[in-house]
Design a protein around this motif. Structure first.
Motif, PDB file in Angstrom:
ATOM      1  N   MET A 126       0.776  -1.066   0.080  1.00 61.81           N
ATOM      2  CA  MET A 126       0.086   0.062  -0.173  1.00 61.81           C
ATOM      3  C   MET A 126       0.741   1.295  -0.017  1.00 61.81           C
ATOM      4  SD  MET A 126      -2.965  -0.683   2.449  1.00 61.81           S
ATOM      5  CE  MET A 126      -4.020   0.541   1.920  1.00 61.81           C
ATOM      6  N   SER A 127       0.266   2.348  -0.474  1.00 59.79           N
ATOM      7  CA  SER A 127       1.037   3.535  -0.482  1.00 59.79           C
ATOM      8  C   SER A 127       0.322   4.607   0.135  1.00 59.79           C
ATOM      9  CB  SER A 127       1.324   3.930  -1.807  1.00 59.79           C
ATOM     10  OG  SER A 127       0.406   4.630  -2.583  1.00 59.79           O
ATOM     11  N   ALA A 128       0.530   5.647   0.437  1.00 62.13           N
ATOM     12  CA  ALA A 128      -0.092   6.814   0.960  1.00 62.13           C
ATOM     13  C   ALA A 128      -1.072   7.180   0.317  1.00 62.13           C
ATOM     14  CB  ALA A 128       0.938   7.918   1.660  1.00 62.13           C
ATOM     15  N   ASP A 129      -1.198   7.027  -1.182  1.00 60.72           N
ATOM     16  CA  ASP A 129      -2.125   7.498  -2.064  1.00 60.72           C
ATOM     17  C   ASP A 129      -3.106   6.636  -2.294  1.00 60.72           C
ATOM     18  OD1 ASP A 129      -0.707  10.102  -2.548  1.00 60.72           O
ATOM     19  OD2 ASP A 129       0.867   9.208  -3.901  1.00 60.72           O
ATOM     20  N   ASP A 130      -2.999   5.504  -1.797  1.00 60.69           N
ATOM     21  CA  ASP A 130      -3.947   4.522  -2.056  1.00 60.69           C
ATOM     22  C   ASP A 130      -5.435   4.769  -1.387  1.00 60.69           C
ATOM     23  OD1 ASP A 130      -2.428   2.792  -3.412  1.00 60.69           O
ATOM     24  OD2 ASP A 130      -1.965   1.237  -1.635  1.00 60.69           O
ATOM     25  N   HIS A 131      -6.579   4.350  -2.093  1.00 61.26           N
ATOM     26  CA  HIS A 131      -7.805   4.727  -1.605  1.00 61.26           C
ATOM     27  C   HIS A 131      -8.661   3.495  -1.241  1.00 61.26           C
ATOM     28  CE1 HIS A 131      -8.040   8.877  -2.699  1.00 61.26           C
ATOM     29  NE2 HIS A 131      -7.454   8.620  -3.897  1.00 61.26           N
ATOM     30  N   ILE A 132      -8.953   3.417   0.485  1.00 63.98           N
ATOM     31  CA  ILE A 132      -9.554   2.126   0.777  1.00 63.98           C
ATOM     32  C   ILE A 132     -10.858   2.607   1.745  1.00 63.98           C
ATOM     33  CG2 ILE A 132      -7.350   0.792   1.073  1.00 63.98           C
ATOM     34  CD1 ILE A 132      -7.381   1.614   4.029  1.00 63.98           C
ATOM     35  N   ARG A 133     -11.708   1.401   1.827  1.00 61.33           N
ATOM     36  CA  ARG A 133     -12.793   1.921   2.292  1.00 61.33           C
ATOM     37  C   ARG A 133     -12.408   1.777   3.986  1.00 61.33           C
ATOM     38  NH1 ARG A 133     -18.849   1.022   1.664  1.00 61.33           N
ATOM     39  NH2 ARG A 133     -18.596   0.826   3.852  1.00 61.33           N
ATOM     40  N   VAL A 134     -12.669   2.858   4.966  1.00 59.58           N
ATOM     41  CA  VAL A 134     -12.304   2.931   6.192  1.00 59.58           C
ATOM     42  C   VAL A 134     -12.845   2.342   7.107  1.00 59.58           C
ATOM     43  CG1 VAL A 134     -10.408   4.598   5.726  1.00 59.58           C
ATOM     44  CG2 VAL A 134     -12.566   5.328   6.334  1.00 59.58           C
ATOM     45  N   GLY A 135     -14.364   2.734   7.158  1.00 60.28           N
ATOM     46  CA  GLY A 135     -15.377   2.016   8.115  1.00 60.28           C
ATOM     47  C   GLY A 135     -14.797   2.607   9.584  1.00 60.28           C
ATOM     48  N   SER A 136     -14.861   1.569  10.486  1.00 62.18           N
ATOM     49  CA  SER A 136     -14.372   2.043  11.869  1.00 62.18           C
ATOM     50  C   SER A 136     -12.875   2.164  12.140  1.00 62.18           C
ATOM     51  CB  SER A 136     -14.976   0.810  12.755  1.00 62.18           C
ATOM     52  OG  SER A 136     -16.279   0.957  12.998  1.00 62.18           O
ATOM     53  N   VAL A 137     -12.086   1.827  10.941  1.00 67.01           N
ATOM     54  CA  VAL A 137     -10.700   2.213  10.979  1.00 67.01           C
ATOM     55  C   VAL A 137     -10.617   4.067  11.440  1.00 67.01           C
ATOM     56  CG1 VAL A 137      -8.641   2.186   9.759  1.00 67.01           C
ATOM     57  CG2 VAL A 137      -9.948   0.369   9.577  1.00 67.01           C
ATOM     58  N   THR A 138     -11.546   4.553  10.757  1.00 65.49           N
ATOM     59  CA  THR A 138     -11.453   6.000  11.181  1.00 65.49           C
ATOM     60  C   THR A 138     -11.392   6.356  12.546  1.00 65.49           C
ATOM     61  OG1 THR A 138     -12.969   6.381   9.069  1.00 65.49           O
ATOM     62  CG2 THR A 138     -12.626   8.323  10.530  1.00 65.49           C
ATOM     63  N   LYS A 139     -11.921   5.706  13.455  1.00 67.16           N
ATOM     64  CA  LYS A 139     -11.718   5.822  14.833  1.00 67.16           C
ATOM     65  C   LYS A 139     -10.258   5.854  15.196  1.00 67.16           C
ATOM     66  CE  LYS A 139     -16.366   4.012  15.386  1.00 67.16           C
ATOM     67  NZ  LYS A 139     -16.949   2.800  15.024  1.00 67.16           N
ATOM     68  N   THR A 140      -9.702   4.726  14.952  1.00 67.63           N
ATOM     69  CA  THR A 140      -8.422   4.625  15.189  1.00 67.63           C
ATOM     70  C   THR A 140      -7.395   5.778  14.645  1.00 67.63           C
ATOM     71  OG1 THR A 140      -8.476   2.242  14.955  1.00 67.63           O
ATOM     72  CG2 THR A 140      -6.266   3.273  14.862  1.00 67.63           C
ATOM     73  N   TRP A 141      -7.724   6.313  13.431  1.00 67.97           N
ATOM     74  CA  TRP A 141      -6.960   7.265  13.065  1.00 67.97           C
ATOM     75  C   TRP A 141      -7.336   8.595  13.753  1.00 67.97           C
ATOM     76  CZ3 TRP A 141      -7.899   6.254   7.002  1.00 67.97           C
ATOM     77  CH2 TRP A 141      -7.188   5.302   6.753  1.00 67.97           C
ATOM     78  N   THR A 142      -8.655   8.759  14.050  1.00 71.22           N
ATOM     79  CA  THR A 142      -8.863   9.768  14.971  1.00 71.22           C
ATOM     80  C   THR A 142      -8.361  10.014  16.226  1.00 71.22           C
ATOM     81  OG1 THR A 142     -11.135  10.003  13.824  1.00 71.22           O
ATOM     82  CG2 THR A 142     -10.851  11.158  15.902  1.00 71.22           C
ATOM     83  N   THR A 143      -8.160   8.907  16.931  1.00 71.05           N
ATOM     84  CA  THR A 143      -7.435   8.740  18.527  1.00 71.05           C
ATOM     85  C   THR A 143      -6.163   9.155  18.207  1.00 71.05           C
ATOM     86  OG1 THR A 143      -7.496   6.525  18.342  1.00 71.05           O
ATOM     87  CG2 THR A 143      -9.241   7.451  19.294  1.00 71.05           C
ATOM     88  N   THR A 144      -5.510   8.589  17.012  1.00 66.17           N
ATOM     89  CA  THR A 144      -4.166   8.773  16.654  1.00 66.17           C
ATOM     90  C   THR A 144      -3.969  10.162  16.673  1.00 66.17           C
ATOM     91  OG1 THR A 144      -3.624   6.530  16.016  1.00 66.17           O
ATOM     92  CG2 THR A 144      -1.925   7.978  15.406  1.00 66.17           C
ATOM     93  N   VAL A 145      -4.534  10.901  15.678  1.00 67.70           N
ATOM     94  CA  VAL A 145      -4.431  12.219  15.613  1.00 67.70           C
ATOM     95  C   VAL A 145      -4.595  13.242  16.827  1.00 67.70           C
ATOM     96  CG1 VAL A 145      -5.602  14.588  14.722  1.00 67.70           C
ATOM     97  CG2 VAL A 145      -5.277  12.525  13.280  1.00 67.70           C
ATOM     98  N   ILE A 146      -5.641  12.967  17.829  1.00 68.80           N
ATOM     99  CA  ILE A 146      -5.633  13.306  19.206  1.00 68.80           C
ATOM    100  C   ILE A 146      -4.270  13.144  19.957  1.00 68.80           C
ATOM    101  CG2 ILE A 146      -6.836  13.032  21.459  1.00 68.80           C
ATOM    102  CD1 ILE A 146      -8.414  14.883  19.316  1.00 68.80           C
ATOM    103  N   LEU A 147      -3.947  11.910  20.055  1.00 66.73           N
ATOM    104  CA  LEU A 147      -2.923  11.569  20.692  1.00 66.73           C
ATOM    105  C   LEU A 147      -1.504  12.376  20.253  1.00 66.73           C
ATOM    106  CD1 LEU A 147      -3.170   7.874  21.459  1.00 66.73           C
ATOM    107  CD2 LEU A 147      -3.583   9.839  22.968  1.00 66.73           C
ATOM    108  N   GLN A 148      -1.510  12.715  18.951  1.00 69.52           N
ATOM    109  CA  GLN A 148      -0.273  13.224  18.187  1.00 69.52           C
ATOM    110  C   GLN A 148      -0.661  14.898  18.848  1.00 69.52           C
ATOM    111  OE1 GLN A 148       2.110  12.262  16.418  1.00 69.52           O
ATOM    112  NE2 GLN A 148       2.959  14.333  16.291  1.00 69.52           N
ATOM    113  N   LEU A 149      -1.806  15.370  18.660  1.00 71.20           N
ATOM    114  CA  LEU A 149      -1.653  16.763  19.279  1.00 71.20           C
ATOM    115  C   LEU A 149      -1.471  16.887  20.528  1.00 71.20           C
ATOM    116  CD1 LEU A 149      -5.146  17.584  17.513  1.00 71.20           C
ATOM    117  CD2 LEU A 149      -3.292  18.513  16.968  1.00 71.20           C
ATOM    118  N   VAL A 150      -1.666  15.877  21.419  1.00 64.00           N
ATOM    119  CA  VAL A 150      -1.387  15.908  22.915  1.00 64.00           C
ATOM    120  C   VAL A 150       0.052  15.775  23.110  1.00 64.00           C
ATOM    121  CG1 VAL A 150      -1.284  14.536  24.980  1.00 64.00           C
ATOM    122  CG2 VAL A 150      -3.333  14.724  23.877  1.00 64.00           C
TER     123      VAL A 150
END
Length: 142
Positions: free
Chosen positions: A1-25
């Protein structure tokens, strides 16, 4: 996979959202102890709910996916796109399950709020924040 690939994310979005929050922390832009009301004054009881409680599903906020309104609308209009504010309105129309920190209940409402908090802090949608984060940590093989 590359950073440009498109995938259906479904609930994976939650993991990315929490990762973003922890990065902001980690960057000092947000604290786990921040009351939600610091970033979203419209959240019922938000002065007693912390960012950490949103992350750990201990906010007590009602889960919008458990509403009859959402489930009926999804049956009638399965292609409808819901705005985060609409989902929060569904959740906030119901009482919380318990006081902040007094229990555990999985609630998608928490993740929607975290995404909106990230958006407010960074001034861009959570998806673009996550893409930038992935770009920082993803290094293609040479």
């Amino acid at each position: 996979m590359s950073a440009d690939d498109h995938i259906r994310v479904g609930s994976v979005t939650k993991t990315w959202t929490t990762t973003v929050i922890l990065q902001l922390v980690q960057e000092g832009k947000l604290s786990l102890d921040d009351p939600v009301s610091k970033h979203r004054p419209d959240v019922p009881g938000g002065d007693r709910i912390t960012v950490e409680q949103l992350l750990t599903m201990r906010s007590g906020l009602f889960n919008y996916t458990e509403t009859l309104e959402l489930n009926s609308a999804m049956d009638q209009e399965p292609q409808r796109v819901w705005e985060p504010e609409q989902l929060l309105a569904l959740a906030f129309a119901h009482p919380p399950y318990f006081g902040p920190g007094e229990g555990f209940h999985y609630s998608n409402t928490n993740t929607v709020l975290l995404g909106l908090i990230a958006e407010k802090i960074e001034g861009k949608p959570p998806g673009s924040i996550a893409r930038a984060l992935i770009g920082k940590i993803y290094r293609p093989a040479a």
